[in-house]
Design a protein around this motif. Sequence first.
Motif, mmCIF file in Angstrom:
data_model
loop_
_atom_site.group_PDB
_atom_site.id
_atom_site.type_symbol
_atom_site.label_atom_id
_atom_site.label_comp_id
_atom_site.label_asym_id
_atom_site.label_seq_id
_atom_site.Cartn_x
_atom_site.Cartn_y
_atom_site.Cartn_z
ATOM 1 N N UNK A 258 0.923 -0.956 0.074
ATOM 2 C CA UNK A 258 0.173 -0.091 0.006
ATOM 3 C C UNK A 258 0.894 1.155 -0.074
ATOM 4 N N UNK A 259 0.419 2.191 -0.848
ATOM 5 C CA UNK A 259 1.194 3.487 -0.495
ATOM 6 C C UNK A 259 0.398 4.616 0.197
ATOM 7 N N UNK A 260 1.142 5.132 0.994
ATOM 8 C CA UNK A 260 0.446 6.108 1.974
ATOM 9 C C UNK A 260 1.154 7.456 2.053
ATOM 10 N N UNK A 261 0.413 8.455 1.828
ATOM 11 C CA UNK A 261 1.185 9.817 2.144
ATOM 12 C C UNK A 261 0.364 10.492 3.052
ATOM 13 N N UNK A 262 1.146 10.934 4.110
ATOM 14 C CA UNK A 262 0.357 11.854 4.897
ATOM 15 C C UNK A 262 1.218 13.379 4.559
ATOM 16 N N UNK A 263 0.310 13.878 3.805
ATOM 17 C CA UNK A 263 0.932 15.243 3.521
ATOM 18 C C UNK A 263 1.037 16.467 4.259
ATOM 19 N N UNK A 264 0.535 16.567 5.252
ATOM 20 C CA UNK A 264 0.428 17.456 6.305
ATOM 21 C C UNK A 264 0.058 16.961 7.739
ATOM 22 N N UNK A 265 0.530 17.867 8.805
ATOM 23 C CA UNK A 265 0.350 17.433 10.136
ATOM 24 C C UNK A 265 -1.211 16.638 10.357
ATOM 25 N N UNK A 266 -2.158 17.382 9.913
ATOM 26 C CA UNK A 266 -3.324 16.804 10.118
ATOM 27 C C UNK A 266 -3.775 15.423 9.374
ATOM 28 N N UNK A 267 -3.142 15.232 8.243
ATOM 29 C CA UNK A 267 -3.231 13.731 7.706
ATOM 30 C C UNK A 267 -2.583 12.939 8.618
ATOM 31 N N UNK A 268 -1.486 13.417 8.959
ATOM 32 C CA UNK A 268 -0.427 12.487 9.786
ATOM 33 C C UNK A 268 -1.178 12.184 11.215
ATOM 34 N N UNK A 269 -1.769 13.208 11.940
ATOM 35 C CA UNK A 269 -2.599 12.595 13.011
ATOM 36 C C UNK A 269 -3.898 11.756 12.596
ATOM 37 N N UNK A 270 -4.381 11.921 11.642
ATOM 38 C CA UNK A 270 -5.629 11.016 11.372
ATOM 39 C C UNK A 270 -4.951 9.546 11.211
ATOM 40 N N UNK A 271 -3.734 9.595 10.249
ATOM 41 C CA UNK A 271 -3.128 8.279 10.188
ATOM 42 C C UNK A 271 -2.846 7.604 11.647
ATOM 43 N N UNK A 326 -4.159 7.306 0.161
ATOM 44 C CA UNK A 326 -3.551 5.854 -0.045
ATOM 45 C C UNK A 326 -3.956 5.314 -1.166
ATOM 46 N N UNK A 327 -3.210 4.279 -1.756
ATOM 47 C CA UNK A 327 -3.739 3.452 -2.852
ATOM 48 C C UNK A 327 -2.982 2.062 -2.997
ATOM 49 N N UNK A 328 -3.520 1.191 -3.527
ATOM 50 C CA UNK A 328 -3.090 -0.061 -3.600
ATOM 51 C C UNK A 328 -1.860 -0.082 -4.716
#
Length: 411
Positions: A258-271, A326-328
Motif C-alpha cells: 500500500x502507498x500512503x502519503x500523509x501530506x500534512x500534520x492533520x493527515x498524519x494525526x488521522x493516520x 492511500x492506494x494499492x
Amino acid sequence: MAKGPLSNIRVLDMSRILAGPWAAQMLADLGAEVIKVERPGKGDDSRQFGPPFLKDAEGRNTRESSFYISTNRNKKSITCDIAKAEGQALIRSLVAQCDVLLENYKVGDLQRYGLDYASLREVNPRLVYCSLTGFGQTGPYSPRPGYDSIFQAMGGLMSITGLPDDVPGGGPMKTGPSLADILAGQYAAYAIQAALYARDVNGAPGQHIDVALLDALIASTSHYASQYLVSGDVPVRRGTEGNGGMPSRMFQCADGGIMIVAGNNEQYARFCAVLGHPELATDERFAEIALRVVNRRALGEVFEPLVASWKLHDLLEALDAAGVPAGPINDMQQVFADPHVQARGMCVESSHPLAADGKVRLVANPVKFSATPISDYKAPPVQGEHTEGVLGELLGMDASAVQALRERGVV
C-alpha cells in the motif's frame, strides 16, 4: 461529432519508434490529420518490437506489435522511400500541403535528401518543422545516437530512482516506461502547438523546433534538479518515498503493498488514529513534517509493524474514511479492472482489420474536453494503408500512377 481542437492542421510524421510518434499521436488525438511516413517493406522499426504482437483470426502473430500500437493511433500510413529521388519529390510535394513536419533522424541526416528544414522552408515558408533527437541539434554530443535508458542515466533520473545504496537491492534504477521518449514527445507536442499559434495568431513565420531527449529528461527531474541548483546538495535515492509530507512511502500490509502519503500534520494525526496510536501524532520525533523527514528511518521502524497487522482492503477503507491519501500497488491487470479507471474511460476499443475479433484495445488519451472531446479513436494503421488515398487526395495521383511508383519501389 465535435471536431478536435486541431482539426484544421495537417502533420507529416516522418519519425520512428517512440518519441516522435508519441508527439504525433498527441496531435492526432486532438484532431490533426497525421500522415505517417514508413519505409516500404520494413515500416516503422517499432513494428518489430515484440512479442507481444496482435493476433489474427488464426492465432498467428501479425506485424502489429503492442509497442507500435501504443503510439500510432488516429494516424494514416503511407509508404515512401526517401532514399530515391522520386520519394524525396513526393515528400516535398506533401510538405507543400502540410502545416507540420516531425522527424527524428540523426542530426544532418535529412540534409543529404534535401528534406532538412532549410530546404523545406523554401517549399513551405509556413512549415513548423520539429526535430527530435537524443542530444539535440547543437553541442558536442549532437551526432551521437542514443536510447531512453542512456538518457535516464546521463540526465540524472537513474541516480534518484531506486533504493538507497545501504539497503538490499540498492542502486540506480531505470523506470519501467521509456520516460525520456514520452517526455520529449510531450514537450514536442506542446511546442508544435505553440509554434502554430505564433504563426496563425501572432504573425510569426514557420520555424524549426529542436527537442532533445536528454534536455527533456533533465527538465523533467523538476524539484530534484532544483534541490541541487538551490542548495548544492546532490539528491539521493529514497525508494518509494515521495516528496511531500511524511510518511510518504510504500508499506506492506498482511496481504499486499500500500502507498500512503500523509501530506500534512492533520493527515498524519488521522493516520496515527486509524492505526490505533494517536499518541504518535505528538511524539517529539514526529510531531512536525520537518522532524518526520529527519527521522524518516525511525518513522519507518515504528509504523511498518503497525501497518503490517492490517489487511490491505480494510486499511484502504479506514484511511479513505479518515481522509488520508492511500492506494494499492496495482499491476496492469488491476489498473484496468479498477472501477474508477473504467469510469474514466481509460481503455477504449477500435476496429482493426487484422485482429482476431476485429478490435484492438487502446489506452485512451487522459485529457477530457467539454466542447471538443476526444471520442473518435482509430486503430494504428496497417503499414501503407492510406498510400493511395493520401497521394490521390493531396497530390491528385490516380491509382495507376501510384501503382507505377509501387513497381519502382518508391512507395
